[in-house]
Design a protein around this motif. Structure first.
Motif, PDB file in Angstrom:
ATOM      1  N   LEU A 142       0.822  -1.213   0.000  1.00 44.98           N
ATOM      2  CA  LEU A 142       0.000   0.000   0.000  1.00 44.98           C
ATOM      3  C   LEU A 142       0.854   1.261   0.000  1.00 44.98           C
ATOM      4  CD1 LEU A 142      -2.732  -1.110   2.582  1.00 44.98           C
ATOM      5  CD2 LEU A 142      -2.811  -1.236   0.072  1.00 44.98           C
ATOM      6  N   THR A 178      -3.415  -9.702  -3.953  1.00 40.96           N
ATOM      7  CA  THR A 178      -4.237  -8.520  -3.722  1.00 40.96           C
ATOM      8  C   THR A 178      -5.583  -8.897  -3.118  1.00 40.96           C
ATOM      9  OG1 THR A 178      -3.162  -7.505  -5.620  1.00 40.96           O
ATOM     10  CG2 THR A 178      -5.241  -6.544  -4.898  1.00 40.96           C
ATOM     11  N   TYR A 182      -5.213  -8.256   0.668  1.00 41.79           N
ATOM     12  CA  TYR A 182      -5.698  -6.894   0.970  1.00 41.79           C
ATOM     13  C   TYR A 182      -7.204  -6.756   0.795  1.00 41.79           C
ATOM     14  CZ  TYR A 182      -0.812  -5.622   1.127  1.00 41.79           C
ATOM     15  OH  TYR A 182       0.526  -5.547   1.473  1.00 41.79           O
ATOM     16  N   LYS A 191      -5.373  -8.116   5.357  1.00 42.26           N
ATOM     17  CA  LYS A 191      -6.104  -6.837   5.409  1.00 42.26           C
ATOM     18  C   LYS A 191      -7.462  -6.955   4.730  1.00 42.26           C
ATOM     19  CE  LYS A 191      -2.383  -3.464   6.069  1.00 42.26           C
ATOM     20  NZ  LYS A 191      -1.866  -4.251   7.162  1.00 42.26           N
ATOM     21  N   GLY A 193     -10.003  -4.862   2.505  1.00 45.94           N
ATOM     22  CA  GLY A 193     -10.319  -3.680   1.693  1.00 45.94           C
ATOM     23  C   GLY A 193     -10.681  -4.109   0.302  1.00 45.94           C
ATOM     24  N   THR A 196     -11.355  -1.275  -2.024  1.00 42.63           N
ATOM     25  CA  THR A 196     -10.506  -0.085  -1.897  1.00 42.63           C
ATOM     26  C   THR A 196      -9.020  -0.446  -1.905  1.00 42.63           C
ATOM     27  OG1 THR A 196     -10.760  -0.326   0.508  1.00 42.63           O
ATOM     28  CG2 THR A 196     -12.246   1.221  -0.617  1.00 42.63           C
ATOM     29  N   LEU A 197      -8.569  -1.088  -0.828  1.00 45.50           N
ATOM     30  CA  LEU A 197      -7.131  -1.411  -0.697  1.00 45.50           C
ATOM     31  C   LEU A 197      -6.638  -2.242  -1.883  1.00 45.50           C
ATOM     32  CD1 LEU A 197      -6.824  -2.263   3.121  1.00 45.50           C
ATOM     33  CD2 LEU A 197      -6.650  -0.037   1.975  1.00 45.50           C
TER      34      LEU A 197
END
Ligand SMILES: O=S(=O)(O)CCCN1CCN(CCO[C@@H]2O[C@H](CO)[C@@H](O)[C@H](O)[C@H]2O)CC1
Length: 481
Positions: A142, A178, A182, A191, A193, A196-197
């Motif tokens: 990120l 990804t 994320y 994570k 997201g 978004t992330l």
């Protein structure tokens, strides 16, 4: 529709076809904290209860760090031409950047020497998901400086190993990194997201790939190697192939899957039009100040466009796709596509929930990629089948390989797609990420309850050896399965 084609083409593959197997550092090496290796995000992710379905870790895994000579012998027994493995970033640069770890460098030099001594060509993946924790602590994928950190790491590898390694894969399956790292949090760094992330991470992953590619061709071109990227994609078959909206949804799904990372590199330095249009529009309707899908800078677009010497595709399975408008409140990579992508009940399953047996898909995705990205050299950098039993007499795995390879051969011989090599996933059973050791992909079994981690060849390893010896045509395999 899709139909299992009975006619086995099974002619000879092109003479210089690269027959290989693939593995990844975290999944097979073990020695997670030996000889100066730094901590990776996976070393930490496996210690959080619940993250790994069987409560295991890659601390020892197949212990290939100590048993690599034995592994190379398994490959030599199959007559393998090439071996795709990944380098653990934290063995080379324990903190991700800065000081090198000579013991780690020596390990890979020894592995490469052992391969060469057995006439097996190394194909090296620089990043197969095991980011140094020290870099994650600064934001990981990120943080837009990660492209520079990755370039620095790539340069060290080109310098240390580039005299012997001529096939470089920068990133393995950035889509998976990804989405699961994320987005859903089901892989390191865990994570959440999904709308978004994931788009911030993908932007930096693509930049990192391109920076490494440019570094190679600027300062290491005399090594005469090739640098590419490995992208995973499931084939998207329209649920109703006579329905235009189903055909359009299938195209959207492939653009959101393969195009997400390939379009900027193999087309025009930008995200696919359908991603730009859908995510910009939805972001506006969701009242966001700007689109959830970042723009590459003009400067980065020029660096990214054309940053490839080949395309690596990891192919396993397929989906049936039809349009389905999502709820505007649903901010996610999946909702952004406005479609549904189930799998047919008719398709044989495997040991993995997502892996259904769809040989037709490999021929279709190869044709799609050749049409969309032009006559780029393609390697199937992974293809394989899992079971949970770990049978030594793994007839299902032979069935899978026989039919996927037959369809790939049709793409080469009948459709003219320039596929240069094929890497079976995997050489041996290993740590299947969050599924631990419950899903087995190997052509060799590994005794995980013994400290010696004995390897046992499965039938598929012998079948693959005959295939390689005959360069594609295997007299001794009856056409009935
Ligand atoms: O919505 S679902 O979750 O039902 C659909 C998910 C589909 N993905 C496709 C890619 N796959 C990873 C492939 O991962 C690749 O293939 C191997 C086998 O998995 C791994 O061991 C390799 O490390 C990896 O490169 C994970 C699942």
């Amino acid at each position: 529709g899709y139909v299992y084609e009975e006619d086995l083409l099974y002619d000879h593959f092109p003479g210089d076809f690269k027959w290989g197997c693939a593995t990844a550092a975290y999944q097979i090496e073990g020695a997670w904290d030996e000889d100066g290796k730094g901590v990776s995000i996976w070393d930490n992710f496996v210690r959080i209860p619940g993250n790994i379905i069987d409560g295991t870790t890659g601390d020892v895994a197949c212990d290939s760090y100590h048993k690599y000579k034995e592994d190379v012998q398994l490959m030599a027994n199959m007559g393998l031409k090439s071996y795709r493995f990944s380098i653990a970033w934290t063995r080379i640069l324990p903190n991700g950047i800065g000081e090198r770890n000579q013991a780690g460098i020596d390990y890979y030099k020894n592995l490469i020497a052992e391969l060469k001594a057995n006439n097996i060509e190394p194909a090296v993946t620089l990043y197969h998901w095991d980011l140094p924790q020290a870099l994650e602590d600064m934001g990981g994928w990120l943080n837009d400086s990660v492209a520079d950190w990755f370039e620095e790491y790539a340069r060290v590898c080109f310098e240390e190993f580039g005299d012997e390694v001529k096939l470089w894969i920068t990133l393995n399956e950035p889509h998976e990194t990804t989405i699961q790292g994320y987005g859903t949090g089901t892989m390191a760094p865990g994570k959440h997201g999904l709308g978004t992330l994931v788009y911030i991470a993908s932007t930096n992953l693509i930049r990192a790939h391109a920076y490494a590619y440019r570094a190679y061709h600027a300062d290491f071109a005399n090594q005469n190697g090739q640098v590419g990227i490995t992208l995973n994609v499931g084939w998207a078959e329209p649920m109703d192939p006579t329905n235009e909206t189903h055909i359009e949804a299938a195209e959207t799904n492939i653009q959101f899957n393969l195009g997400w990372f390939a379009h900027a590199i193999y087309k025009n330095g930008k995200y696919p039009d359908v991603m730009r249009q859908k995510i910009d529009e939805k972001s506006y309707l969701q009242g966001l100040p700007e689109s959830r899908l970042p723009q590459f800078t003009e400067e980065d677009s020029l660096i990214i466009e054309g940053a490839h010497d080949f395309l690596g595709i990891n192919f396993y399975s397929s989906n049936l796709v039809y349009p389905e408008i999502s709820d505007i409140e649903d901010i996610s990579y999946y909702a952004d596509q406005d479609l549904a992508a189930p799998q047919s009940e008719d398709w044989y399953g495997s040991g993995s929930s997502w892996l259904k047996v769809t040989p037709f898909g490999i021929r279709r995705i190869l044709n799609w990629a050749a049409k969309e990205y032009g006559d780029v050299d393609i390697y199937i950098t992974e293809n394989g089948f899992s079971d949970r039993q770990g049978n030594i007499d793994d007839l299902q795995r032979i069935y899978y390989y026989k039919h996927y390879l037959n369809q790939m051969l049709k793409a080469i011989v009948l459709d003219g797609v320039s596929v240069k090599g094929y890497y079976a996933w995997s050489l041996m059973d290993n740590m299947e990420w969050a599924m631990g050791y419950t899903e087995k992909f190997g052509m060799h079994a590994v005794n995980m309850s013994s400290p010696d981690r004995e390897r046992t060849p499965k039938e598929s390893s012998k079948w693959y050896g005959r295939l390689i010896a005959e360069n594609g045509y295997v007299e001794s395999v009856s056409p009935c399965f």
